[in-house]
Design an enzyme around this catalytic site. Structure first.
Site, PDB file in Angstrom:
ATOM      1  N   ASP A  73       0.723  -1.249   0.127  1.00  0.00           N
ATOM      2  CA  ASP A  73       0.006   0.048  -0.053  1.00  0.00           C
ATOM      3  C   ASP A  73       1.017   1.241   0.190  1.00  0.00           C
ATOM      4  O   ASP A  73       2.181   1.285   0.444  1.00  0.00           O
ATOM      5  CB  ASP A  73      -1.023   0.063   1.392  1.00  0.00           C
ATOM      6  CG  ASP A  73      -1.803   1.489   1.403  1.00  0.00           C
ATOM      7  OD1 ASP A  73      -2.490   1.522   0.472  1.00  0.00           O
ATOM      8  OD2 ASP A  73      -1.492   2.010   2.298  1.00  0.00           O
ATOM      9  N   ASP A 111      -0.062   5.278   0.739  1.00  0.00           N
ATOM     10  CA  ASP A 111      -0.152   6.261   1.673  1.00  0.00           C
ATOM     11  C   ASP A 111      -0.305   5.292   3.104  1.00  0.00           C
ATOM     12  O   ASP A 111      -1.248   4.742   3.283  1.00  0.00           O
ATOM     13  CB  ASP A 111      -1.590   6.918   1.488  1.00  0.00           C
ATOM     14  CG  ASP A 111      -1.682   8.007   2.439  1.00  0.00           C
ATOM     15  OD1 ASP A 111      -0.842   8.225   3.326  1.00  0.00           O
ATOM     16  OD2 ASP A 111      -2.806   8.389   2.680  1.00  0.00           O
TER      17      ASP A 111
HETATM   18  P1  B16 Z   1      -6.550   9.874  -4.478  1.00  0.00           P
HETATM   19  P2  B16 Z   1      -3.590   4.261  -0.271  1.00  0.00           P
HETATM   20  C1  B16 Z   1      -5.417   6.018  -0.414  1.00  0.00           C
HETATM   21  O1  B16 Z   1      -3.997   5.778  -0.601  1.00  0.00           O
HETATM   22  C2  B16 Z   1      -5.485   7.134   0.659  1.00  0.00           C
HETATM   23  O2  B16 Z   1      -5.118   6.388   1.951  1.00  0.00           O
HETATM   24  C3  B16 Z   1      -6.664   7.626   0.992  1.00  0.00           C
HETATM   25  O3  B16 Z   1      -6.978   8.685   2.092  1.00  0.00           O
HETATM   26  C4  B16 Z   1      -7.207   8.304  -0.395  1.00  0.00           C
HETATM   27  O4  B16 Z   1      -8.437   9.098  -0.323  1.00  0.00           O
HETATM   28  C5  B16 Z   1      -7.124   7.552  -1.555  1.00  0.00           C
HETATM   29  O5  B16 Z   1      -5.852   6.884  -1.691  1.00  0.00           O
HETATM   30  C6  B16 Z   1      -7.524   7.966  -2.901  1.00  0.00           C
HETATM   31  O6  B16 Z   1      -6.370   8.940  -3.253  1.00  0.00           O
HETATM   32  O7  B16 Z   1      -7.583  10.843  -4.173  1.00  0.00           O
HETATM   33  O8  B16 Z   1      -4.922  10.498  -4.610  1.00  0.00           O
HETATM   34  O9  B16 Z   1      -6.865   9.273  -5.631  1.00  0.00           O
HETATM   35  O10 B16 Z   1      -3.492   4.040   1.284  1.00  0.00           O
HETATM   36  O11 B16 Z   1      -4.513   3.034  -0.990  1.00  0.00           O
HETATM   37  O12 B16 Z   1      -2.323   4.397  -0.870  1.00  0.00           O
HETATM   38 MG    MG Z   2      -3.045   3.270   3.210  1.00  0.00          MG
END
Ligand code: B16
Ligand code: MG
Length: 213
Positions: free
Chosen positions: A9, A11
């Site tokens: 993953d 974030d």
């Molecule tokens: P985006 P991950 C996720 O990343 C985030 O944890 C989440 O907070 C976010 O809403 C989602 O990506 C979508 O992100 O707006 O940049 O498309 O933890 O799956 O790496």
């Molecule tokens: Mg994450």
């Protein structure tokens, strides 16, 4: 089955962009007069952009919004978010993360990203980690977000590996559920480390070296 690959993953595992998500959603929420705080922000971990918006709109007291209006709000947030992401540098990834990735690769494991984010490549470019991964599966190549296993199954497919030979590294409960639903092992870090469904619990990122021997 023998472990052949790790799927990370992004974030909350490799980088920490939750503060940027918070600032960008907060700006939009304030403009709309919607109550939004860190507690609500915690519910957005690992959740897709549109699903995050729906959670924020639970506190919206205005007239119901149309789908195009919701999309415009998500776009407004994403523009602020990308401005914040643009300030990221290689210093936003710890030496421990970089060294562990290098070591796992040196031991012969394939490495992939499995992120809900549509900005995953942009982030990896900013922190100069694009070359550290053999495949990237992200919010742009899936129809269903975590806890659906699609993003991780795609990552395994891009790597050419059986899902059962992959270990997913996650910080979100929904991500651990997604890994298990896909028939993979889950190594949990951060928030998810207390989740009983995780196969491995990591105190620190380099604990992966004890799993990937
Ligand atoms: P985006 P991950 C996720 O990343 C985030 O944890 C989440 O907070 C976010 O809403 C989602 O990506 C979508 O992100 O707006 O940049 O498309 O933890 O799956 O790496
Ligand atoms: Mg994450």
């Amino acid at each position: 089955m023998e472990t052949k690959a790790f799927i990370f993953d992004l974030d909350g595992v490799i980088v920490f962009t939750d503060k940027f998500h918070y600032q960008a959603w907060k700006k939009m929420a304030d403009r709309m007069g919607i109550c939004f705080d860190e507690t609500i922000n915690n519910r957005l971990r690992g959740v897709s952009r549109m699903d995050s918006l729906e959670i924020i709109l639970e506190r919206y007291e205005g007239a119901p919004l149309s789908q195009p209006e919701k999309e415009a709000l998500a776009e407004e947030k994403n523009e602020s978010y990308r401005k914040l992401l643009a300030t990221m540098t290689p210093a936003d990834v710890t030496d421990q993360v970089r060294e562990t990735l290098k070591e796992l690769r040196g031991r012969g494991y394939k490495l992939a990203i499995g992120s809900s984010s549509k900005n995953a490549r942009f982030i990896l470019e900013k922190v100069e980690l694009l070359d550290a991964f053999d495949a990237i599966s992200d919010g742009n190549n899936i129809a269903n977000s975590k806890p659906d296993p699609e993003v991780f199954l795609k990552a395994a497919e891009y790597l050419g590996e059986d899902p059962a030979a992959c270990i997913v590294v996650e910080d979100a409960y929904a991500g651990v559920d997604a890994a298990k639903a896909g028939g993979m092992c889950a190594a949990a870090i951060g928030d998810a480390a207390s989740y009983e469904k995780a196969d491995y619990k990591l105190e620190v990122f380099e604990d992966l070296l004890k799993i990937g021997l």
